[in-house]
Design a protein around this motif. Sequence first.
Motif, mmCIF file in Angstrom:
data_model
loop_
_atom_site.group_PDB
_atom_site.id
_atom_site.type_symbol
_atom_site.label_atom_id
_atom_site.label_comp_id
_atom_site.label_asym_id
_atom_site.label_seq_id
_atom_site.Cartn_x
_atom_site.Cartn_y
_atom_site.Cartn_z
ATOM 1 N N TRP A 42 0.810 -1.219 0.000
ATOM 2 C CA TRP A 42 0.000 0.000 0.000
ATOM 3 C C TRP A 42 0.842 1.268 0.000
ATOM 4 O O TRP A 42 1.848 1.356 0.699
ATOM 5 N N ILE A 43 0.389 2.248 -0.772
ATOM 6 C CA ILE A 43 0.923 3.605 -0.672
ATOM 7 C C ILE A 43 0.054 4.275 0.378
ATOM 8 O O ILE A 43 -1.162 4.418 0.190
ATOM 9 N N ARG A 44 0.663 4.643 1.490
ATOM 10 C CA ARG A 44 -0.088 5.196 2.620
ATOM 11 C C ARG A 44 -0.410 6.667 2.373
ATOM 12 O O ARG A 44 0.477 7.463 2.096
ATOM 13 N N ASN A 45 -1.693 7.000 2.466
ATOM 14 C CA ASN A 45 -2.186 8.365 2.332
ATOM 15 C C ASN A 45 -3.114 8.667 3.493
ATOM 16 O O ASN A 45 -3.813 7.762 3.969
ATOM 17 N N SER A 47 -5.945 10.158 3.592
ATOM 18 C CA SER A 47 -7.365 9.959 3.305
ATOM 19 C C SER A 47 -7.694 8.510 2.951
ATOM 20 O O SER A 47 -8.636 7.939 3.475
ATOM 21 N N VAL A 48 -6.903 7.915 2.047
ATOM 22 C CA VAL A 48 -7.168 6.535 1.635
ATOM 23 C C VAL A 48 -5.867 5.915 1.114
ATOM 24 O O VAL A 48 -5.096 6.567 0.420
ATOM 25 N N ASP A 49 -5.615 4.667 1.489
ATOM 26 C CA ASP A 49 -4.436 3.964 0.993
ATOM 27 C C ASP A 49 -4.684 3.510 -0.444
ATOM 28 O O ASP A 49 -5.809 3.163 -0.815
ATOM 29 N N ASN A 120 -0.632 2.254 10.863
ATOM 30 C CA ASN A 120 -0.167 2.717 9.555
ATOM 31 C C ASN A 120 -1.336 3.055 8.636
ATOM 32 O O ASN A 120 -1.134 3.383 7.482
ATOM 33 N N TYR A 121 -2.537 2.918 9.135
ATOM 34 C CA TYR A 121 -3.742 3.111 8.351
ATOM 35 C C TYR A 121 -4.732 3.901 9.200
ATOM 36 O O TYR A 121 -4.546 4.071 10.404
ATOM 37 N N GLN A 122 -5.792 4.349 8.576
ATOM 38 C CA GLN A 122 -6.858 5.065 9.280
ATOM 39 C C GLN A 122 -7.787 4.028 9.928
ATOM 40 O O GLN A 122 -8.440 3.266 9.222
ATOM 41 N N PRO A 123 -7.862 3.966 11.263
ATOM 42 C CA PRO A 123 -8.697 2.946 11.923
ATOM 43 C C PRO A 123 -10.188 3.308 11.873
ATOM 44 O O PRO A 123 -10.764 3.766 12.845
ATOM 45 N N THR A 124 -10.785 3.065 10.725
ATOM 46 C CA THR A 124 -12.203 3.378 10.541
ATOM 47 C C THR A 124 -13.064 2.203 10.987
ATOM 48 O O THR A 124 -12.587 1.069 11.098
#
Length: 173
Positions: A42-45, A47-49, A120-124
């Motif tokens: 993943w390319i980490r962003n 808003s969204v990976d 490393n990600y947005q915990p939604t």
Amino acid sequence: MKKQPIHKIHIFGSVGSGKTTMAKNLSKVTGIPCYEIDNAVWIRNPSVDIRRTDQEIERNLQSIVQTNSWIIEGVHTKDWVNQSWQHADIIVFLNTSYFTRTLRIIKRFIKQKLGFEKANYQPTFRLFLNMFKWNKQFEKVDKVRFLQMTEMYEEKLIIINNRQDLNNWINNL
């Protein structure tokens, strides 16, 4: 017979199995750098990976496995992950129980939402629900696929089912 030194370790297991924790702890003790396969995928962003292409993933993974020492952890069973199994001195499968993984998913989400654990990600909430889906998928499909894919590496595969197995393996390193 003298034990061969272990410099390249691939840790595999489902979401919540303890891969990241084990990799980080082993890295601290051994000084071997650890890598999450997800960061090659993943390319980490904020808003969204964004998922990389299989060719990009393969190149990223190749740049890691060609180094002298590494600890790679991840749950992927795509063909491109085979190169890390091939180069690994040892493959550790964390065969943590479904129930334990489920509890860890809940605990991790709460800790991340409260800011006690970095991700490393947005915990939604959507990702939280997906983790339960992935956990079930692992139990029914991915575990079998992993074991089939690693049959040729049987001599370097270690299966850890519980904390006692883990302690025994670490004490024998």
